[in-house]
Design a protein around this motif. Structure first.
Motif, PDB file in Angstrom:
ATOM      1  N   ILE A  59       5.253 -21.954   4.483  1.00 25.73           N
ATOM      2  CA  ILE A  59       5.373 -20.761   3.642  1.00 25.73           C
ATOM      3  C   ILE A  59       4.010 -20.078   3.507  1.00 25.73           C
ATOM      4  O   ILE A  59       3.916 -18.850   3.575  1.00 25.73           O
ATOM      5  CB  ILE A  59       5.991 -21.101   2.272  1.00 25.73           C
ATOM      6  N   ILE A  60       2.955 -20.868   3.340  1.00 22.28           N
ATOM      7  CA  ILE A  60       1.610 -20.292   3.264  1.00 22.28           C
ATOM      8  C   ILE A  60       1.292 -19.552   4.562  1.00 22.28           C
ATOM      9  O   ILE A  60       0.738 -18.441   4.529  1.00 22.28           O
ATOM     10  CB  ILE A  60       0.562 -21.388   2.961  1.00 22.28           C
ATOM     11  N   GLU A  61       1.661 -20.128   5.691  1.00 32.63           N
ATOM     12  CA  GLU A  61       1.445 -19.445   6.972  1.00 32.63           C
ATOM     13  C   GLU A  61       2.229 -18.134   7.028  1.00 32.63           C
ATOM     14  O   GLU A  61       1.715 -17.123   7.518  1.00 32.63           O
ATOM     15  CB  GLU A  61       1.865 -20.346   8.135  1.00 32.63           C
ATOM     16  N   GLU A  62       3.457 -18.146   6.535  1.00 38.13           N
ATOM     17  CA  GLU A  62       4.253 -16.915   6.519  1.00 38.13           C
ATOM     18  C   GLU A  62       3.619 -15.874   5.608  1.00 38.13           C
ATOM     19  O   GLU A  62       3.603 -14.684   5.936  1.00 38.13           O
ATOM     20  CB  GLU A  62       5.689 -17.214   6.089  1.00 38.13           C
ATOM     21  N   GLU A  63       3.109 -16.310   4.470  1.00 37.65           N
ATOM     22  CA  GLU A  63       2.443 -15.363   3.565  1.00 37.65           C
ATOM     23  C   GLU A  63       1.183 -14.803   4.223  1.00 37.65           C
ATOM     24  O   GLU A  63       0.880 -13.614   4.079  1.00 37.65           O
ATOM     25  CB  GLU A  63       2.112 -16.032   2.226  1.00 37.65           C
ATOM     26  N   ASN A  64       0.444 -15.637   4.956  1.00 35.86           N
ATOM     27  CA  ASN A  64      -0.710 -15.140   5.710  1.00 35.86           C
ATOM     28  C   ASN A  64      -0.278 -14.126   6.758  1.00 35.86           C
ATOM     29  O   ASN A  64      -0.969 -13.133   6.997  1.00 35.86           O
ATOM     30  CB  ASN A  64      -1.473 -16.298   6.372  1.00 35.86           C
ATOM     31  N   GLU A  65       0.851 -14.365   7.387  1.00 35.59           N
ATOM     32  CA  GLU A  65       1.396 -13.417   8.360  1.00 35.59           C
ATOM     33  C   GLU A  65       1.771 -12.108   7.666  1.00 35.59           C
ATOM     34  O   GLU A  65       1.574 -11.021   8.219  1.00 35.59           O
ATOM     35  CB  GLU A  65       2.608 -14.017   9.075  1.00 35.59           C
ATOM     36  N   HIS A  66       2.285 -12.191   6.444  1.00 33.50           N
ATOM     37  CA  HIS A  66       2.590 -10.980   5.674  1.00 33.50           C
ATOM     38  C   HIS A  66       1.316 -10.151   5.483  1.00 33.50           C
ATOM     39  O   HIS A  66       1.349  -8.920   5.625  1.00 33.50           O
ATOM     40  CB  HIS A  66       3.176 -11.329   4.309  1.00 33.50           C
ATOM     41  N   VAL A  67       0.217 -10.826   5.140  1.00 39.34           N
ATOM     42  CA  VAL A  67      -1.050 -10.114   4.955  1.00 39.34           C
ATOM     43  C   VAL A  67      -1.427  -9.399   6.249  1.00 39.34           C
ATOM     44  O   VAL A  67      -1.802  -8.217   6.232  1.00 39.34           O
ATOM     45  CB  VAL A  67      -2.175 -11.075   4.508  1.00 39.34           C
ATOM     46  N   LYS A  68      -1.327 -10.103   7.350  1.00 43.91           N
ATOM     47  CA  LYS A  68      -1.673  -9.515   8.646  1.00 43.91           C
ATOM     48  C   LYS A  68      -0.801  -8.288   8.947  1.00 43.91           C
ATOM     49  O   LYS A  68      -1.303  -7.237   9.354  1.00 43.91           O
ATOM     50  CB  LYS A  68      -1.508 -10.565   9.743  1.00 43.91           C
ATOM     51  N   ILE A  69       0.498  -8.420   8.734  1.00 46.19           N
ATOM     52  CA  ILE A  69       1.428  -7.316   8.982  1.00 46.19           C
ATOM     53  C   ILE A  69       1.101  -6.125   8.087  1.00 46.19           C
ATOM     54  O   ILE A  69       1.049  -4.979   8.549  1.00 46.19           O
ATOM     55  CB  ILE A  69       2.886  -7.781   8.763  1.00 46.19           C
ATOM     56  N   LEU A  70       0.874  -6.386   6.814  1.00 42.92           N
ATOM     57  CA  LEU A  70       0.564  -5.302   5.881  1.00 42.92           C
ATOM     58  C   LEU A  70      -0.753  -4.621   6.240  1.00 42.92           C
ATOM     59  O   LEU A  70      -0.866  -3.394   6.172  1.00 42.92           O
ATOM     60  CB  LEU A  70       0.529  -5.838   4.454  1.00 42.92           C
ATOM     61  N   GLU A  71      -1.749  -5.420   6.608  1.00 41.53           N
ATOM     62  CA  GLU A  71      -3.036  -4.833   6.983  1.00 41.53           C
ATOM     63  C   GLU A  71      -2.907  -4.009   8.262  1.00 41.53           C
ATOM     64  O   GLU A  71      -3.560  -2.967   8.396  1.00 41.53           O
ATOM     65  CB  GLU A  71      -4.096  -5.924   7.116  1.00 41.53           C
ATOM     66  N   GLU A  72      -2.068  -4.448   9.199  1.00 36.76           N
ATOM     67  CA  GLU A  72      -1.828  -3.643  10.403  1.00 36.76           C
ATOM     68  C   GLU A  72      -1.151  -2.326  10.040  1.00 36.76           C
ATOM     69  O   GLU A  72      -1.503  -1.268  10.577  1.00 36.76           O
ATOM     70  CB  GLU A  72      -0.963  -4.426  11.398  1.00 36.76           C
ATOM     71  N   GLN A  73      -0.184  -2.373   9.147  1.00 35.87           N
ATOM     72  CA  GLN A  73       0.466  -1.151   8.698  1.00 35.87           C
ATOM     73  C   GLN A  73      -0.526  -0.233   7.997  1.00 35.87           C
ATOM     74  O   GLN A  73      -0.494   0.986   8.177  1.00 35.87           O
ATOM     75  CB  GLN A  73       1.643  -1.476   7.777  1.00 35.87           C
ATOM     76  N   LEU A  74      -1.398  -0.819   7.224  1.00 35.87           N
ATOM     77  CA  LEU A  74      -2.397  -0.055   6.482  1.00 35.87           C
ATOM     78  C   LEU A  74      -3.328   0.684   7.440  1.00 35.87           C
ATOM     79  O   LEU A  74      -3.721   1.835   7.175  1.00 35.87           O
ATOM     80  CB  LEU A  74      -3.183  -0.985   5.575  1.00 35.87           C
ATOM     81  N   GLN A  75      -3.652   0.070   8.567  1.00 37.41           N
ATOM     82  CA  GLN A  75      -4.540   0.707   9.549  1.00 37.41           C
ATOM     83  C   GLN A  75      -3.963   2.013  10.081  1.00 37.41           C
ATOM     84  O   GLN A  75      -4.709   2.902  10.470  1.00 37.41           O
ATOM     85  CB  GLN A  75      -4.846  -0.251  10.702  1.00 37.41           C
ATOM     86  N   GLU A  76      -2.657   2.134  10.100  1.00 42.36           N
ATOM     87  CA  GLU A  76      -2.024   3.368  10.576  1.00 42.36           C
ATOM     88  C   GLU A  76      -2.298   4.549   9.643  1.00 42.36           C
ATOM     89  O   GLU A  76      -2.155   5.699  10.037  1.00 42.36           O
ATOM     90  CB  GLU A  76      -0.522   3.167  10.744  1.00 42.36           C
ATOM     91  N   TYR A  77      -2.661   4.249   8.399  1.00 44.61           N
ATOM     92  CA  TYR A  77      -2.908   5.308   7.416  1.00 44.61           C
ATOM     93  C   TYR A  77      -4.388   5.578   7.189  1.00 44.61           C
ATOM     94  O   TYR A  77      -4.741   6.514   6.483  1.00 44.61           O
ATOM     95  CB  TYR A  77      -2.238   4.949   6.083  1.00 44.61           C
ATOM     96  N   VAL A  78      -5.230   4.739   7.785  1.00 45.30           N
ATOM     97  CA  VAL A  78      -6.666   4.905   7.606  1.00 45.30           C
ATOM     98  C   VAL A  78      -7.185   5.827   8.704  1.00 45.30           C
ATOM     99  O   VAL A  78      -6.879   5.643   9.880  1.00 45.30           O
ATOM    100  CB  VAL A  78      -7.383   3.537   7.662  1.00 45.30           C
ATOM    101  N   ALA A  79      -7.960   6.807   8.316  1.00 47.79           N
ATOM    102  CA  ALA A  79      -8.523   7.752   9.307  1.00 47.79           C
ATOM    103  C   ALA A  79      -9.502   7.028  10.210  1.00 47.79           C
ATOM    104  O   ALA A  79     -10.318   6.244   9.740  1.00 47.79           O
ATOM    105  CB  ALA A  79      -9.216   8.904   8.584  1.00 47.79           C
ATOM    106  N   PRO A  80      -9.431   7.283  11.524  1.00 48.82           N
ATOM    107  CA  PRO A  80     -10.350   6.617  12.474  1.00 48.82           C
ATOM    108  C   PRO A  80     -11.785   7.084  12.314  1.00 48.82           C
ATOM    109  O   PRO A  80     -12.100   8.080  11.844  1.00 48.82           O
ATOM    110  CB  PRO A  80      -9.821   7.005  13.851  1.00 48.82           C
TER     111      PRO A  80
END
Length: 157
Positions: free
Chosen positions: A136-157
């Motif tokens: 479950i901790i690994e899955e939660e870490n994966e959630h962080v990774k997924i969310l941070e990847e999604q967040l990068q789509e909204y951050v200006a380059p």
């Protein structure tokens, strides 16, 4: 020190709050891809909650029902958890004007949840339960990774 059952109650509450947050966030967003991601995360939270509930049931089957003082202490602990930001009990995605705000809050929630579950490991002695908690901790870490990847789509380059 809190009982194992009380700590499980906190984990159940965290998962319920995470699921609710993700589902409410979907109602605020226009991006279908991001909505799909958040719904998947919400379903993961449901699976985690169900596992913690099964673990709590197995604990009570092995030890018997809690005494009234343990129930009262658990309710007090739930009140404490409910007032903390990591529970997301107080956070409503409608408070954010942008997808970035929604995602940043979700990342914070997931990171705090990981810290709590790492703490929870100290209560666990059964190897199979400990392995499931680590997953479950690994899955939660994966959630962080997924969310941070999604967040990068909204951050200006």
């Amino acid at each position: 020190m809190f009982s194992f059952a009380e700590v499980l109650d906190m984990a159940i509450r965290l998962e319920k709050n995470g699921e609710r947050y993700y589902r409410n966030a979907v109602e605020q967003l226009q991006n279908p891809e991001l909505c799909h991601v958040l719904l998947r995360l919400a379903e993961d939270e449901v699976e985690h909650r169900d596992w913690f509930m099964e673990l709590k049931q197995a604990h009570f089957e092995a030890t018997g029902p809690p005494d009234p003082l343990e129930i009262e202490a658990g309710e007090l602990l739930q009140g404490i958890v409910g007032s903390q930001t990591f529970s997301l009990d107080e956070v409503d995605p409608r408070e954010f004007d942008t997808p970035e705000g929604i995602l940043l809050a979700a990342v914070g929630f997931e990171k705090d949840t990981i810290l709590f579950y790492e703490f929870l490991q100290s209560f666990v002695t059964d190897p199979e339960t400990l392995e499931n908690l680590r997953m479950i901790i690994e899955e939660e870490n994966e959630h962080v990774k997924i969310l941070e990847e999604q967040l990068q789509e909204y951050v200006a380059p």
